[in-house]
Scaffold this motif. Structure first.
Motif, short mmCIF file in Angstrom:
data_model
loop_
_atom_site.label_atom_id
_atom_site.label_comp_id
_atom_site.label_asym_id
_atom_site.label_seq_id
_atom_site.Cartn_x
_atom_site.Cartn_y
_atom_site.Cartn_z
N LEU A 126 -3.97 2.28 0.12
CA LEU A 126 -5.23 1.56 0.30
C LEU A 126 -5.15 0.81 1.61
O LEU A 126 -4.14 0.16 1.89
CB LEU A 126 -5.44 0.56 -0.84
N GLN A 127 -6.19 0.91 2.42
CA GLN A 127 -6.20 0.18 3.69
C GLN A 127 -7.15 -0.98 3.59
O GLN A 127 -8.31 -0.84 3.18
CB GLN A 127 -6.61 1.08 4.85
N LEU A 128 -6.66 -2.16 3.92
CA LEU A 128 -7.46 -3.37 3.93
C LEU A 128 -7.64 -3.80 5.38
O LEU A 128 -6.67 -4.18 6.05
CB LEU A 128 -6.77 -4.47 3.11
N LEU A 155 2.29 -10.13 6.83
CA LEU A 155 1.19 -10.32 5.88
C LEU A 155 1.01 -9.09 5.00
O LEU A 155 0.71 -9.21 3.81
CB LEU A 155 -0.11 -10.62 6.64
N GLN A 156 1.19 -7.91 5.58
CA GLN A 156 1.09 -6.67 4.81
C GLN A 156 2.14 -6.65 3.70
O GLN A 156 1.85 -6.27 2.55
CB GLN A 156 1.27 -5.46 5.73
N TYR A 157 3.36 -7.06 4.04
CA TYR A 157 4.44 -7.12 3.05
C TYR A 157 4.08 -8.08 1.92
O TYR A 157 4.23 -7.76 0.73
CB TYR A 157 5.72 -7.56 3.75
N LEU A 158 3.56 -9.26 2.28
CA LEU A 158 3.24 -10.27 1.28
C LEU A 158 2.04 -9.88 0.43
O LEU A 158 2.05 -10.08 -0.79
CB LEU A 158 2.98 -11.61 1.97
N VAL A 159 1.02 -9.31 1.05
CA VAL A 159 -0.18 -8.95 0.28
C VAL A 159 0.12 -7.80 -0.68
O VAL A 159 -0.46 -7.71 -1.77
CB VAL A 159 -1.36 -8.60 1.23
#
Length: 206
Positions: free
Chosen positions: A90-92, A114-118
């Motif tokens: 999924l791309q946000l 942020l990608q890792y945390l989200v």
């Protein structure tokens, strides 16, 4: 998490009433029966309704969005978020009228963090692993093109000087771009060396 207490003549009625309050379907809640229904004297006097507690199960995407909005708000940014589905993730995508430089960071390092945390946040509420790719103002595509152009330039340097080139440390998905770009090159090859987070791509002659 949101909880409601609902009642009804039967447990099914109570659950339906709770779902109406939360405005969700039954697969989005955990149900705990607080009180069973009971018939009173002669089936009338002293009868008791069923009582249930419904706890809303957070939606992974909603939690992911909330996390990003909170981080952006702390940075003084009002962001817009858009979801899209790719082959395996999924791309946000984040957009904003202001400067997203703080969210992207140097060479995308803040964006990667942020990608890792989200991804952690979203998977706390998902039964199946969700892979989320976080992007901001098409940074991922721009960075990919930059790395591909860098790969070609450095391959040319290796051929001219006949000396291998060791790149700066990169995250796995960026190293993959370098390897993919040069995997069919007739004169050079690539490999990675070192340990994370200092693992580097090396470009050398075949």
């Amino acid at each position: 998490m949101t909880k409601v207490l609902a009642s009804g003549k039967t447990i099914e009625d109570a659950v339906r009433n709770g779902l109406t309050q939360l405005q969700v379907t039954e697969d989005r809640v955990k149900v705990v029966v607080v009180e069973q229904p009971a018939k009173g004297f002669l089936g009338l006097i002293g009868s008791k309704d069923a009582k249930v507690e419904l706890e809303l199960i957070p939606d992974p995407k909603e939690e992911a969005e909330r996390f990003i909005r909170d981080v952006a708000h702390a940075m003084g940014l009002d962001v817009q978020l858009t979801w899209s589905q790719t082959k395996d993730s999924l791309q946000l995508s984040i957009s904003c009228s202001g400067d997203l430089g703080m969210i992207i960071g140097r060479r995308g390092q803040t964006l990667d963090a942020l990608q890792y945390l989200v991804t952690i946040v979203a998977n706390r509420y998902s039964d199946n692993h969700i892979r989320i790719v976080l992007d901001a103002e098409n940074f991922r595509e721009r960075r990919r093109k930059t790395l591909e152009e860098l790969s070609d330039r450095l391959a040319g340097r290796v051929i001219r000087t006949r000396k291998e080139v060791v790149l700066e440390p990169m995250v796995p998905h960026e190293r993959k771009v370098i390897h993919s770009q040069l995997q069919s090159h007739p004169k050079v090859r690539t490999f990675s060396q070192g340990d994370e987070p200092n693992r580097r791509v090396v470009i050398t002659l075949k």
